[in-house]
Write a protein that holds these residues in place. Sequence first.
Motif, PDB file in Angstrom:
ATOM      1  N   MET A 106      -5.436  16.906  19.521  1.00  0.00           N
ATOM      2  CA  MET A 106      -4.574  16.293  20.516  1.00  0.00           C
ATOM      3  C   MET A 106      -3.246  17.030  20.606  1.00  0.00           C
ATOM      4  N   ARG A 107      -2.680  17.369  19.460  1.00  0.00           N
ATOM      5  CA  ARG A 107      -1.417  18.112  19.447  1.00  0.00           C
ATOM      6  C   ARG A 107      -1.555  19.433  20.190  1.00  0.00           C
ATOM      7  N   LYS A 108      -2.612  20.156  19.928  1.00  0.00           N
ATOM      8  CA  LYS A 108      -2.799  21.472  20.548  1.00  0.00           C
ATOM      9  C   LYS A 108      -2.920  21.382  22.064  1.00  0.00           C
ATOM     10  N   SER A 109      -3.381  20.250  22.570  1.00  0.00           N
ATOM     11  CA  SER A 109      -3.559  20.099  24.018  1.00  0.00           C
ATOM     12  C   SER A 109      -2.231  20.004  24.760  1.00  0.00           C
ATOM     13  N   TYR A 110      -1.119  19.934  24.028  1.00  0.00           N
ATOM     14  CA  TYR A 110       0.199  19.821  24.660  1.00  0.00           C
ATOM     15  C   TYR A 110       0.915  21.168  24.784  1.00  0.00           C
ATOM     16  N   GLY A 111       0.196  22.250  24.624  1.00  0.00           N
ATOM     17  CA  GLY A 111       0.766  23.573  24.873  1.00  0.00           C
ATOM     18  C   GLY A 111       1.957  23.872  23.990  1.00  0.00           C
ATOM     19  N   PRO A 112       3.040  24.435  24.557  1.00  0.00           N
ATOM     20  CA  PRO A 112       4.212  24.806  23.756  1.00  0.00           C
ATOM     21  C   PRO A 112       4.835  23.628  23.001  1.00  0.00           C
ATOM     22  N   TYR A 113       4.713  22.420  23.552  1.00  0.00           N
ATOM     23  CA  TYR A 113       5.299  21.261  22.871  1.00  0.00           C
ATOM     24  C   TYR A 113       4.630  21.012  21.513  1.00  0.00           C
ATOM     25  N   ALA A 114       3.418  21.508  21.325  1.00  0.00           N
ATOM     26  CA  ALA A 114       2.709  21.307  20.056  1.00  0.00           C
ATOM     27  C   ALA A 114       3.521  21.792  18.859  1.00  0.00           C
ATOM     28  N   ARG A 115       4.385  22.765  19.065  1.00  0.00           N
ATOM     29  CA  ARG A 115       5.199  23.284  17.962  1.00  0.00           C
ATOM     30  C   ARG A 115       6.209  22.257  17.467  1.00  0.00           C
ATOM     31  N   LYS A 116       6.458  21.239  18.283  1.00  0.00           N
ATOM     32  CA  LYS A 116       7.414  20.206  17.889  1.00  0.00           C
ATOM     33  C   LYS A 116       6.724  18.965  17.308  1.00  0.00           C
ATOM     34  N   VAL A 117       5.426  19.027  17.107  1.00  0.00           N
ATOM     35  CA  VAL A 117       4.670  17.884  16.606  1.00  0.00           C
ATOM     36  C   VAL A 117       4.138  18.196  15.217  1.00  0.00           C
ATOM     37  N   VAL A 118       4.409  17.305  14.269  1.00  0.00           N
ATOM     38  CA  VAL A 118       3.880  17.477  12.916  1.00  0.00           C
ATOM     39  C   VAL A 118       2.975  16.298  12.573  1.00  0.00           C
ATOM     40  N   VAL A 119       1.960  16.583  11.774  1.00  0.00           N
ATOM     41  CA  VAL A 119       0.964  15.577  11.401  1.00  0.00           C
ATOM     42  C   VAL A 119       1.108  15.251   9.913  1.00  0.00           C
ATOM     43  N   ALA A 120       1.310  13.963   9.634  1.00  0.00           N
ATOM     44  CA  ALA A 120       1.400  13.487   8.258  1.00  0.00           C
ATOM     45  C   ALA A 120       0.055  12.911   7.841  1.00  0.00           C
ATOM     46  N   GLY A 121      -0.422  13.288   6.674  1.00  0.00           N
ATOM     47  CA  GLY A 121      -1.635  12.709   6.116  1.00  0.00           C
ATOM     48  C   GLY A 121      -1.286  11.406   5.417  1.00  0.00           C
ATOM     49  N   LEU A 122      -1.758  10.288   5.952  1.00  0.00           N
ATOM     50  CA  LEU A 122      -1.307   8.966   5.531  1.00  0.00           C
ATOM     51  C   LEU A 122      -2.187   8.353   4.440  1.00  0.00           C
ATOM     52  N   LEU A 123      -1.540   7.839   3.395  1.00  0.00           N
ATOM     53  CA  LEU A 123      -2.180   7.070   2.327  1.00  0.00           C
ATOM     54  C   LEU A 123      -1.365   5.801   2.106  1.00  0.00           C
ATOM     55  N   SER A 124      -1.938   4.849   1.377  1.00  0.00           N
ATOM     56  CA  SER A 124      -1.178   3.665   0.991  1.00  0.00           C
ATOM     57  C   SER A 124      -1.675   3.171  -0.360  1.00  0.00           C
ATOM     58  N   CYS A 125      -1.166   2.026  -0.761  1.00  0.00           N
ATOM     59  CA  CYS A 125      -1.567   1.453  -2.044  1.00  0.00           C
ATOM     60  C   CYS A 125      -3.009   0.960  -1.985  1.00  0.00           C
ATOM     61  N   ARG A 126      -3.606   0.695  -3.143  1.00  0.00           N
ATOM     62  CA  ARG A 126      -5.004   0.260  -3.164  1.00  0.00           C
ATOM     63  C   ARG A 126      -5.163  -1.150  -2.618  1.00  0.00           C
ATOM     64  N   GLY A 127      -4.254  -2.052  -2.962  1.00  0.00           N
ATOM     65  CA  GLY A 127      -4.404  -3.456  -2.599  1.00  0.00           C
ATOM     66  C   GLY A 127      -3.497  -3.876  -1.463  1.00  0.00           C
ATOM     67  N   ASN A 128      -3.097  -5.137  -1.489  1.00  0.00           N
ATOM     68  CA  ASN A 128      -2.241  -5.720  -0.462  1.00  0.00           C
ATOM     69  C   ASN A 128      -0.851  -5.090  -0.530  1.00  0.00           C
ATOM     70  N   ALA A 129      -0.426  -4.501   0.584  1.00  0.00           N
ATOM     71  CA  ALA A 129       0.862  -3.812   0.608  1.00  0.00           C
ATOM     72  C   ALA A 129       2.044  -4.761   0.486  1.00  0.00           C
ATOM     73  N   TYR A 130       1.801  -6.050   0.669  1.00  0.00           N
ATOM     74  CA  TYR A 130       2.871  -7.032   0.549  1.00  0.00           C
ATOM     75  C   TYR A 130       2.840  -7.766  -0.786  1.00  0.00           C
ATOM     76  N   ALA A 131       1.976  -7.338  -1.694  1.00  0.00           N
ATOM     77  CA  ALA A 131       1.798  -8.042  -2.967  1.00  0.00           C
ATOM     78  C   ALA A 131       2.056  -7.089  -4.134  1.00  0.00           C
ATOM     79  N   PRO A 132       3.296  -6.968  -4.576  1.00  0.00           N
ATOM     80  CA  PRO A 132       3.593  -6.035  -5.670  1.00  0.00           C
ATOM     81  C   PRO A 132       2.854  -6.340  -6.958  1.00  0.00           C
ATOM     82  N   ALA A 133       2.451  -7.588  -7.150  1.00  0.00           N
ATOM     83  CA  ALA A 133       1.720  -7.940  -8.371  1.00  0.00           C
ATOM     84  C   ALA A 133       0.363  -7.265  -8.435  1.00  0.00           C
ATOM     85  N   GLU A 134      -0.168  -6.831  -7.282  1.00  0.00           N
ATOM     86  CA  GLU A 134      -1.465  -6.161  -7.240  1.00  0.00           C
ATOM     87  C   GLU A 134      -1.360  -4.645  -7.475  1.00  0.00           C
ATOM     88  N   ALA A 135      -0.152  -4.137  -7.597  1.00  0.00           N
ATOM     89  CA  ALA A 135       0.038  -2.690  -7.702  1.00  0.00           C
ATOM     90  C   ALA A 135      -0.620  -2.117  -8.949  1.00  0.00           C
TER      91      ALA A 135
END
Length: 315
Positions: A106-135
């Motif tokens: 998708m980024r490449k389809s935007y031509g020169p603007y693609a140079r201004k787009v960066v892709v982050a590889g997203l991860l998160s915690c294993r359990g409920n993100a609102y429950a620190p006791a599960e960390a």
Amino acid sequence: MTNQTPIEQFFRKHRCVLGEGAVIERLKRAGHDLDEHVVNSAFVYDPEKRAAIEEIFRQYLDIGAEHDLPLVLSTPTWRASRARIEAAGYGGRDLNGDNVRLLDDMRKSYGPYARKVVVAGLLSCRGNAYAPAEALGVEEARDFHAWQAEKLAAAGVDFLMAATLPALSEATGLALALSATSVPYVVSFVVRPEGTLLDGTPLKEAYGAIDAAASPRPLAYMANCTHADFLARAMANEQNAGLLVGERILGLFANTAALSPEELDNSKALVEEEPDAFAAAVADLHDRFGLKVLGGCCGTDERHIRSLARRLAQK
């Protein structure tokens, strides 16, 4: 597949960087069924669902291109750990890599603007993100998250981002797993207005502990799933005084609802904020604290990101 500009230089050279808005929540609002294990990660394999997720990302790309702002997009891999992928029946697929390629195409389809787009590889915690006791504990988290970190790194993301983290222990283990890939990475917490993580650790203490534990240390820290006012109050709190917090925090993916994580988790209705009010509060974090990457999380859509982009383009 990575952007031609090294990510450290990318963030250093741009005064303001636009972040995407909500994705998962918008899919849910639109009536799309989310997988109980991998949420939206397998949308890439279903033509109708893939079209839905592409439409959302293209809205954010169009807004960034319209205002000529650098843009951060994160892969739909928030729940794409090895255990979840196998439980969902996708063990034979490269779920992480295929989502990286989705955004890169998708980024490449935007031509020169693609140079201004960066892709982050997203991860998160294993359990409920609102429950620190599960960390997870530090070592358990490092072992649990290493597989996904390696998959995202191998697919060629510009940087890795561990987000929606509630507790220092699992965040430290995640940082150790991410640092082992040699790909730059960012650690992002849910933040309380009192100036702490959800587990009660002050931001200053959390940043210092992870910086000391991981080598290389995170490129920076962020906050997400947090209202702009909450983060402003957290950063101004006296327990976070000094240079460490101000210098190490890169930005915020903000909620529209000024609710605690517990209230938000139990809310049955969408709590929205007017796009202009949202944009003003988020952009103010750049003026007050120098935050650079600013985007949206729960409650946001293309209206909020467009209003924010208009303000950031004037900075």
